[in-house]
Write a protein that holds these residues in place. Structure first.
Motif, PDB file in Angstrom:
ATOM      1  N   LEU A   1       0.811  -1.221   0.000  1.00  0.00           N
ATOM      2  CA  LEU A   1       0.000   0.000   0.000  1.00  0.00           C
ATOM      3  C   LEU A   1       0.844   1.271   0.000  1.00  0.00           C
ATOM      4  CD1 LEU A   1      -2.680  -1.272   2.513  1.00  0.00           C
ATOM      5  CD2 LEU A   1      -2.999  -0.942   0.059  1.00  0.00           C
ATOM      6  N   THR A   2       1.928   1.304   0.775  1.00  0.00           N
ATOM      7  CA  THR A   2       2.765   2.512   0.801  1.00  0.00           C
ATOM      8  C   THR A   2       3.469   2.709  -0.544  1.00  0.00           C
ATOM      9  OG1 THR A   2       4.549   1.293   1.884  1.00  0.00           O
ATOM     10  CG2 THR A   2       3.166   2.639   3.299  1.00  0.00           C
ATOM     11  N   SER A   3       3.849   1.604  -1.199  1.00  0.00           N
ATOM     12  CA  SER A   3       4.491   1.737  -2.514  1.00  0.00           C
ATOM     13  C   SER A   3       3.504   2.253  -3.561  1.00  0.00           C
ATOM     14  CB  SER A   3       5.094   0.407  -2.962  1.00  0.00           C
ATOM     15  OG  SER A   3       4.078  -0.513  -3.283  1.00  0.00           O
ATOM     16  N   SER A   4       2.207   2.163  -3.246  1.00  0.00           N
ATOM     17  CA  SER A   4       1.177   2.681  -4.150  1.00  0.00           C
ATOM     18  C   SER A   4       0.695   4.060  -3.711  1.00  0.00           C
ATOM     19  CB  SER A   4      -0.013   1.715  -4.204  1.00  0.00           C
ATOM     20  OG  SER A   4       0.413   0.477  -4.712  1.00  0.00           O
ATOM     21  N   GLY A   5       1.376   4.651  -2.729  1.00  0.00           N
ATOM     22  CA  GLY A   5       1.080   6.025  -2.344  1.00  0.00           C
ATOM     23  C   GLY A   5       0.097   6.214  -1.201  1.00  0.00           C
ATOM     24  N   TYR A   6      -0.304   5.131  -0.539  1.00  0.00           N
ATOM     25  CA  TYR A   6      -1.254   5.255   0.564  1.00  0.00           C
ATOM     26  C   TYR A   6      -0.521   5.438   1.891  1.00  0.00           C
ATOM     27  CZ  TYR A   6      -4.630   3.479  -2.802  1.00  0.00           C
ATOM     28  OH  TYR A   6      -5.418   3.320  -3.906  1.00  0.00           O
ATOM     29  N   GLU A   7      -1.144   6.170   2.803  1.00  0.00           N
ATOM     30  CA  GLU A   7      -0.660   6.262   4.179  1.00  0.00           C
ATOM     31  C   GLU A   7      -1.255   5.060   4.904  1.00  0.00           C
ATOM     32  OE1 GLU A   7      -1.442   8.948   8.164  1.00  0.00           O
ATOM     33  OE2 GLU A   7      -1.916   9.824   6.214  1.00  0.00           O
ATOM     34  N   VAL A   8      -0.440   4.307   5.632  1.00  0.00           N
ATOM     35  CA  VAL A   8      -0.919   3.079   6.264  1.00  0.00           C
ATOM     36  C   VAL A   8      -0.720   3.120   7.774  1.00  0.00           C
ATOM     37  CG1 VAL A   8      -0.687   0.561   6.348  1.00  0.00           C
ATOM     38  CG2 VAL A   8      -0.386   1.753   4.175  1.00  0.00           C
ATOM     39  N   ILE A   9      -1.783   2.786   8.494  1.00  0.00           N
ATOM     40  CA  ILE A   9      -1.759   2.629   9.948  1.00  0.00           C
ATOM     41  C   ILE A   9      -2.026   1.152  10.186  1.00  0.00           C
ATOM     42  CG2 ILE A   9      -2.791   3.411  12.110  1.00  0.00           C
ATOM     43  CD1 ILE A   9      -4.385   5.373  10.122  1.00  0.00           C
ATOM     44  N   THR A  10      -1.437   0.565  11.224  1.00  0.00           N
ATOM     45  CA  THR A  10      -1.700  -0.849  11.488  1.00  0.00           C
ATOM     46  C   THR A  10      -2.208  -1.053  12.908  1.00  0.00           C
ATOM     47  OG1 THR A  10       0.584  -1.254  12.190  1.00  0.00           O
ATOM     48  CG2 THR A  10       0.083  -1.616   9.861  1.00  0.00           C
ATOM     49  N   ALA A  11      -2.924  -2.154  13.075  1.00  0.00           N
ATOM     50  CA  ALA A  11      -3.407  -2.588  14.384  1.00  0.00           C
ATOM     51  C   ALA A  11      -3.286  -4.099  14.413  1.00  0.00           C
ATOM     52  CB  ALA A  11      -4.868  -2.166  14.579  1.00  0.00           C
ATOM     53  N   ASN A  12      -2.955  -4.662  15.594  1.00  0.00           N
ATOM     54  CA  ASN A  12      -2.738  -6.112  15.639  1.00  0.00           C
ATOM     55  C   ASN A  12      -3.867  -6.880  16.311  1.00  0.00           C
ATOM     56  OD1 ASN A  12      -2.307  -5.638  18.330  1.00  0.00           O
ATOM     57  ND2 ASN A  12      -0.089  -5.824  18.227  1.00  0.00           N
ATOM     58  N   SER A  13      -5.009  -6.232  16.539  1.00  0.00           N
ATOM     59  CA  SER A  13      -6.163  -6.934  17.112  1.00  0.00           C
ATOM     60  C   SER A  13      -7.443  -6.188  16.738  1.00  0.00           C
ATOM     61  CB  SER A  13      -6.046  -6.993  18.642  1.00  0.00           C
ATOM     62  OG  SER A  13      -6.194  -5.691  19.191  1.00  0.00           O
ATOM     63  N   GLY A  14      -8.563  -6.873  16.899  1.00  0.00           N
ATOM     64  CA  GLY A  14      -9.846  -6.232  16.631  1.00  0.00           C
ATOM     65  C   GLY A  14     -10.074  -5.038  17.537  1.00  0.00           C
ATOM     66  N   GLU A  15      -9.717  -5.194  18.819  1.00  0.00           N
ATOM     67  CA  GLU A  15      -9.901  -4.104  19.787  1.00  0.00           C
ATOM     68  C   GLU A  15      -9.060  -2.889  19.402  1.00  0.00           C
ATOM     69  OE1 GLU A  15     -10.588  -7.982  22.051  1.00  0.00           O
ATOM     70  OE2 GLU A  15      -9.164  -7.281  20.559  1.00  0.00           O
ATOM     71  N   GLU A  16      -7.786  -3.133  19.056  1.00  0.00           N
ATOM     72  CA  GLU A  16      -6.912  -2.023  18.669  1.00  0.00           C
ATOM     73  C   GLU A  16      -7.396  -1.405  17.357  1.00  0.00           C
ATOM     74  OE1 GLU A  16      -2.213  -0.922  17.809  1.00  0.00           O
ATOM     75  OE2 GLU A  16      -2.775  -3.038  17.970  1.00  0.00           O
ATOM     76  N   GLY A  17      -7.900  -2.238  16.464  1.00  0.00           N
ATOM     77  CA  GLY A  17      -8.435  -1.748  15.190  1.00  0.00           C
ATOM     78  C   GLY A  17      -9.590  -0.792  15.391  1.00  0.00           C
ATOM     79  N   ILE A  18     -10.503  -1.128  16.293  1.00  0.00           N
ATOM     80  CA  ILE A  18     -11.646  -0.258  16.581  1.00  0.00           C
ATOM     81  C   ILE A  18     -11.156   1.063  17.177  1.00  0.00           C
ATOM     82  CG2 ILE A  18     -13.670   0.033  18.069  1.00  0.00           C
ATOM     83  CD1 ILE A  18     -14.133  -3.041  17.669  1.00  0.00           C
ATOM     84  N   ALA A  19     -10.228   0.980  18.140  1.00  0.00           N
ATOM     85  CA  ALA A  19      -9.698   2.190  18.777  1.00  0.00           C
ATOM     86  C   ALA A  19      -9.007   3.092  17.753  1.00  0.00           C
ATOM     87  CB  ALA A  19      -8.731   1.815  19.893  1.00  0.00           C
ATOM     88  N   LYS A  20      -8.173   2.500  16.882  1.00  0.00           N
ATOM     89  CA  LYS A  20      -7.462   3.309  15.887  1.00  0.00           C
ATOM     90  C   LYS A  20      -8.414   3.861  14.833  1.00  0.00           C
ATOM     91  CE  LYS A  20      -2.712   2.015  16.375  1.00  0.00           C
ATOM     92  NZ  LYS A  20      -1.480   1.562  15.724  1.00  0.00           N
ATOM     93  N   ALA A  21      -9.455   3.105  14.483  1.00  0.00           N
ATOM     94  CA  ALA A  21     -10.431   3.604  13.510  1.00  0.00           C
ATOM     95  C   ALA A  21     -11.111   4.855  14.061  1.00  0.00           C
ATOM     96  CB  ALA A  21     -11.476   2.531  13.196  1.00  0.00           C
ATOM     97  N   LYS A  22     -11.416   4.848  15.349  1.00  0.00           N
ATOM     98  CA  LYS A  22     -12.078   6.006  15.963  1.00  0.00           C
ATOM     99  C   LYS A  22     -11.140   7.196  16.115  1.00  0.00           C
ATOM    100  CE  LYS A  22     -15.672   3.505  18.390  1.00  0.00           C
ATOM    101  NZ  LYS A  22     -16.307   3.194  19.666  1.00  0.00           N
ATOM    102  N   SER A  23      -9.869   6.935  16.440  1.00  0.00           N
ATOM    103  CA  SER A  23      -8.937   8.043  16.662  1.00  0.00           C
ATOM    104  C   SER A  23      -8.333   8.583  15.365  1.00  0.00           C
ATOM    105  CB  SER A  23      -7.825   7.631  17.627  1.00  0.00           C
ATOM    106  OG  SER A  23      -7.009   6.631  17.055  1.00  0.00           O
ATOM    107  N   GLU A  24      -8.089   7.701  14.387  1.00  0.00           N
ATOM    108  CA  GLU A  24      -7.412   8.105  13.145  1.00  0.00           C
ATOM    109  C   GLU A  24      -8.373   8.408  11.992  1.00  0.00           C
ATOM    110  OE1 GLU A  24      -4.067   8.324  12.576  1.00  0.00           O
ATOM    111  OE2 GLU A  24      -3.333   7.566  14.491  1.00  0.00           O
TER     112      GLU A  24
END
Length: 120
Positions: A23-46
């Motif tokens: 994704l970064t090589s295609s020009g996207y900014e990428v954020i990662t999360a390693n669990s469903g809980e962290e994914g929900i938290a990052k989706a809300k904050s980012e």
């Protein structure tokens, strides 16, 4: 809607690395999360433009996390594409019923994923 920032939710460090590199090589900014809980938290904050969600994770699985995100006022408009090893038709139907926009089976085909993102 132009996709710029993508959240990758996957418990596998290898999968996160591969997706981020693609994704970064295609020009996207990428954020990662390693669990469903962290994914929900990052989706809300980012507030990413797109979420790529694994299914098989400890704790909250990807179906549960997708359902939570697509029913929450703050995140309901963020499209989710499920990217998982679960390739049965019933898995796909269930993923889409949780609110996912699309469903891809791993190993994800890079050009196919990029085409789906561009189509959003």
């Amino acid at each position: 809607m132009t996709i710029k920032k993508i959240l990758v939710v996957d418990d596998s460090p290898t999968e996160r690395h591969v997706m981020k590199a693609l994704l970064t090589s295609s020009g996207y900014e990428v954020i990662t999360a390693n669990s469903g809980e962290e994914g929900i938290a990052k989706a809300k904050s980012e507030l990413p433009d797109l979420i790529l969600m694994d299914v098989v994770m400890p704790g909250l699985n990807g179906y549960q996390a997708t359902r939570t995100l697509t029913r929450d006022e703050a995140t309901r408009n963020i499209p989710v594409i499920v990217c998982t090893t679960k390739g049965q038709e019933t898995d796909k139907i269930w993923g889409l019923r949780q609110g996912a926009q699309d469903y891809l089976v791993k190993p994800v085909n890079g050009p196919e994923l990029l085409a789906k993102i561009a189509a959003l």
